[in-house]
Design an enzyme around this catalytic site. Structure first.
Site, PDB file in Angstrom:
ATOM      1  N   ARG A   1      43.329  45.199  42.273  1.00 58.85           N
ATOM      2  CA  ARG A   1      43.528  44.030  41.409  1.00 58.85           C
ATOM      3  C   ARG A   1      42.949  44.254  40.014  1.00 58.85           C
ATOM      4  NH1 ARG A   1      45.683  39.855  44.161  1.00 58.85           N
ATOM      5  NH2 ARG A   1      45.249  39.583  46.375  1.00 58.85           N
TER       6      ARG A   1
ATOM      7  N   GLY B   1      52.684  40.885  41.198  1.00 55.76           N
ATOM      8  CA  GLY B   1      52.932  39.455  41.073  1.00 55.76           C
ATOM      9  C   GLY B   1      52.747  38.971  39.646  1.00 55.76           C
TER      10      GLY B   1
ATOM     11  N   GLY C   1      50.028  38.150  38.034  1.00 58.59           N
ATOM     12  CA  GLY C   1      48.914  38.812  37.342  1.00 58.59           C
ATOM     13  C   GLY C   1      49.353  40.162  36.791  1.00 58.59           C
ATOM     14  N   THR C   2      50.158  40.861  37.569  1.00 57.80           N
ATOM     15  CA  THR C   2      50.662  42.178  37.146  1.00 57.80           C
ATOM     16  C   THR C   2      51.587  42.025  35.935  1.00 57.80           C
ATOM     17  OG1 THR C   2      50.496  42.949  39.404  1.00 57.80           O
ATOM     18  CG2 THR C   2      51.920  44.231  37.959  1.00 57.80           C
TER      19      THR C   2
ATOM     20  N   ASP D   1      53.548  35.293  48.547  1.00 60.78           N
ATOM     21  CA  ASP D   1      53.392  33.883  48.152  1.00 60.78           C
ATOM     22  C   ASP D   1      54.684  33.260  47.600  1.00 60.78           C
ATOM     23  OD1 ASP D   1      50.679  34.274  48.737  1.00 60.78           O
ATOM     24  OD2 ASP D   1      50.243  34.875  46.675  1.00 60.78           O
TER      25      ASP D   1
ATOM     26  N   MET E   1      48.405  31.591  54.159  1.00 62.48           N
ATOM     27  CA  MET E   1      48.182  32.005  52.765  1.00 62.48           C
ATOM     28  C   MET E   1      49.238  31.421  51.823  1.00 62.48           C
ATOM     29  SD  MET E   1      46.997  35.966  52.721  1.00 62.48           S
ATOM     30  CE  MET E   1      45.306  36.458  53.024  1.00 62.48           C
ATOM     31  N   GLY E   2      49.060  31.621  50.546  1.00 63.93           N
ATOM     32  CA  GLY E   2      50.056  31.121  49.593  1.00 63.93           C
ATOM     33  C   GLY E   2      49.552  31.055  48.166  1.00 63.93           C
ATOM     34  N   HIS E   3      48.267  31.365  47.981  1.00 62.78           N
ATOM     35  CA  HIS E   3      47.684  31.389  46.639  1.00 62.78           C
ATOM     36  C   HIS E   3      47.964  30.104  45.864  1.00 62.78           C
ATOM     37  CE1 HIS E   3      46.727  33.712  42.762  1.00 62.78           C
ATOM     38  NE2 HIS E   3      45.629  33.335  43.380  1.00 62.78           N
TER      39      HIS E   3
ATOM     40  N   GLU F   1      47.214  27.406  51.950  1.00 60.48           N
ATOM     41  CA  GLU F   1      46.061  27.756  51.109  1.00 60.48           C
ATOM     42  C   GLU F   1      46.063  26.879  49.846  1.00 60.48           C
ATOM     43  OE1 GLU F   1      44.298  31.695  48.796  1.00 60.48           O
ATOM     44  OE2 GLU F   1      46.253  31.783  49.753  1.00 60.48           O
TER      45      GLU F   1
HETATM   46  O1  F6P Z   1      48.731  37.013  46.692  1.00 60.10           O
HETATM   47  C1  F6P Z   1      48.705  37.376  48.016  1.00 60.10           C
HETATM   48  C2  F6P Z   1      47.485  36.816  48.705  1.00 60.10           C
HETATM   49  O2  F6P Z   1      47.518  37.222  50.043  1.00 60.10           O
HETATM   50  C3  F6P Z   1      47.308  35.311  48.597  1.00 60.10           C
HETATM   51  O3  F6P Z   1      48.127  34.606  49.501  1.00 60.10           O
HETATM   52  C4  F6P Z   1      45.855  35.163  48.850  1.00 60.10           C
HETATM   53  O4  F6P Z   1      45.366  34.027  48.186  1.00 60.10           O
HETATM   54  C5  F6P Z   1      45.265  36.418  48.250  1.00 60.10           C
HETATM   55  O5  F6P Z   1      46.316  37.339  48.121  1.00 60.10           O
HETATM   56  C6  F6P Z   1      44.170  37.057  49.065  1.00 60.10           C
HETATM   57  O6  F6P Z   1      43.653  38.096  48.305  1.00 60.10           O
HETATM   58  P1  F6P Z   1      42.683  39.240  48.844  1.00 60.10           P
HETATM   59  O7  F6P Z   1      43.488  40.184  49.701  1.00 60.10           O
HETATM   60  O8  F6P Z   1      42.201  39.894  47.607  1.00 60.10           O
HETATM   61  O9  F6P Z   1      41.617  38.568  49.645  1.00 60.10           O
END
Ligand code: F6P
Length: 358
Positions: free
Chosen positions: A79, A116, A118-119, A141, A183-185, A236
C-alpha cells in the site's frame, strides 16, 4: 498498412489490497503487449515499492503460463506510495524522483498500475510528474468511480455468498442469530450483493445508518412466522443512525470499531436469542478468481495494452455496459463509488423484505 505502436517498453505493477484476478490481468496486459504489439514488459515487485527500489522482473511468455487461475499476485503488492515511502528509520520520504529515475533508466513508455482508488491517485501524481500511466480497476469492494464494476468483486461475492449459505444451516440448527462481518471499505456493494444472493434477513451497509429497533422488529417478525433464526450481514463501515442507537448497540465501547459484537449483545438482550459473530476477513480476498473475474481481468488487461499502443495515457480502463472505455484519471482519483439509494439492488432488497436497518 503498417500499424504505429506508440510504446516499446512498459512497466506493470499491482498496488493496494490484493484480489482474485490480478494475475489474469497481468497476463492479459503482457500477452497482448508482447505478442500483439512487440513490447518489452517489466513487472515491478511489491507495488510502487519495487518501482522506487528498482526491483523488477522482465516478463517473458514463459512467465505468463499458469497465471489465469492463480489467486494473489505474482508480483506482490503493497500500500506504499512513492510520495510517502517508509525509510529504515521509520520516517517517510518522498521518493517520487526515484520512481521517475527508474522509469527513465529502463526507457519505459508507460506504467500500468493495477489497483483501486488509492492507486489511481498515485498514478495521477506520477502522471503530473511526466510519467505515462494507465490504470486497471481492481478491488473486492467494487467502489471505484467511473466503472460499472471492478475485477475481484465477483470472486469475493462468491466467497461471501458461500459463507452465508454455510452459516444459514448452522444458524437454523441452533436457532441463533449470526452476524457476519463483510468487507467493503466503507461501501456496501459486497455486503448487499452477497446478502441478496445469500438470502440473509438483515443487511447493514454504510450508506444506510441503521436503527437497532428496526433490526429487532425484523427478527421478531421472523419469529412470529416460525423462523427461529436470522442471518445479519454487517458491511464494513455500517454505523448506527443516532447516538441513542450507538448507545443501544454499545454501552461502553467505541461503536464503530465493534459494531457486530456490540450489536450481537444488544440483540441477545432484546430478543432473548443466542447470537454469534463471524468475520469473513481476508478469506474474501484469497484464492482462485471466478470465471467472470478471469474474463474481465483479461479483457481489461488486453484493452490497456491496446490503449498504450495507440498512445492513450493518463486514463483508467473502465467498464461501461459491454464496452471498455478510457476515463481520465482526474475523474477517478480520490473518488469513491458508494451504493446509490435508487440502485436496483436497494429496491430489490426492499421488495423482498430484506431489512436494511432503516
Ligand atoms: O480494499 C480491499 C480491502 O479488503 C477492504 O475491503 C478492507 O477495508 C481493506 O482492504 C483491508 O485492508 P488490509 O488487507 O490492509 O487489512
Amino acid at each position: 498498412m503498417a500499424r504505429t505502436v506508440n510504446a516499446r517498453s512498459i512497466g506493470i505493477l499491482t498496488s493496494g489490497g490484493d484480489c482474485p484476478g490480478l494475475n489474469a490481468a497481468i497476463r492479459g496486459v503482457a500477452k497482448a503487449a508482447i505478442g500483439t504489439y512487440g513490447m518489452e514488459v517489466f513487472g515491478f515487485y511489491d507495488g510502487f515499492t519495487g518501482l522506487v527500489e528498482n526491483r523488477f522482473l522482465r516478463l517473458t511468455d514463459h512467465d505468463l503460463s499458469g497465471l489465469l487461475t492463480l489467486g494473489g499476485t505474482i508480483l506482490g503488492t503493497s500500500r506504499y506510495k512513492p510520495q510517502r515511502m517508509p525509510g529504515p528509520d521509520g520516517t517517510t520520504r518522498d521518493r517520487t524522483d526515484a520512481a521517475l529515475d527508474v522509469y527513465r533508466r529502463l526507457n519505459l513508455d508507460c506504467l500500468v498500475c493495477i489497483g483501486g482508488g488509492g492507486t489511481a491517485k498515485v498514478a495521477l501524481h506520477l502522471r503530473k510528474h511526466g510519467m505515462n500511466v494507465v490504470t486497471l480497476p481492481k478491488t473486492i469492494d467494487n467502489d471505484i468511480a467511473e466503472t460499472d464494476v471492478t475485477f475481484g468483486f465477483d470472486s469475493a461475492m462468491y466467497i461471501a455468498t458461500e459463507a452465508l449459505d454455510r452459516l444459514h444451516t448452522t444458524a437454523s440448527s441452533h436457532q441463533r442469530i449470526i452476524l457476519v462481518d463483510i468487507m467493503g471499505h466503507n461501501t456496501g456493494w459486497l455486503a448487499l450483493g452477497a446478502s441478496l444472493a445469500g438470502g440473509v434477513d438483515v443487511c447493514l451497509i454504510p450508506e444506510i445508518p441503521y436503527q437497532v429497533d428496526r433490526i429487532v422488529e425484523a427478527v421478531s417478525a421472523r419469529t412470529v412466522k416460525g423462523r427461529r433464526f436470522s442471518l445479519i450481514a454487517v458491511g464494513e463501515g455500517a454505523a448506527p443512525k443516532s447516538a441513542e442507537d450507538a448507545a443501544k448497540s454499545d454501552e461502553a465501547l467505541d461503536h464503530e470499531a465493534v459494531t457486530s459484537a456490540s450489536l450481537a449483545l444488544s440483540l441477545e438482550k432484546a430478543l432473548g436469542m443466542e447470537s454469534r459473530v463471524t468475520t469473513l476477513g481476508h478469506v474474501q480476498r484469497g484464492g482462485i478468481p471466478t470465471p467472470t473475474d478471469r474474463l474481465l481481468a483479461t479483457l481489461l488487461g488486453v484493452k490497456a495494452a491496446e490503449l498504450i499502443a495507440e498512445g492513450v495515457f493518463g486514463v483508467m480502463v473502465a467498464v461501461r455496459g459491454e464496452d471498455l472505455v478510457p476515463v481520465p484519471l482526474e475523474k477517478v482519483a480520490g473518488r469513491k463509488r458508494t451504493v446509490p439509494m435508487d440502485h436496483p439492488w436497494i429496491q430489490t432488497a426492499r421488495h423482498i423484505g430484506l431489512c436494511l436497518g432503516d
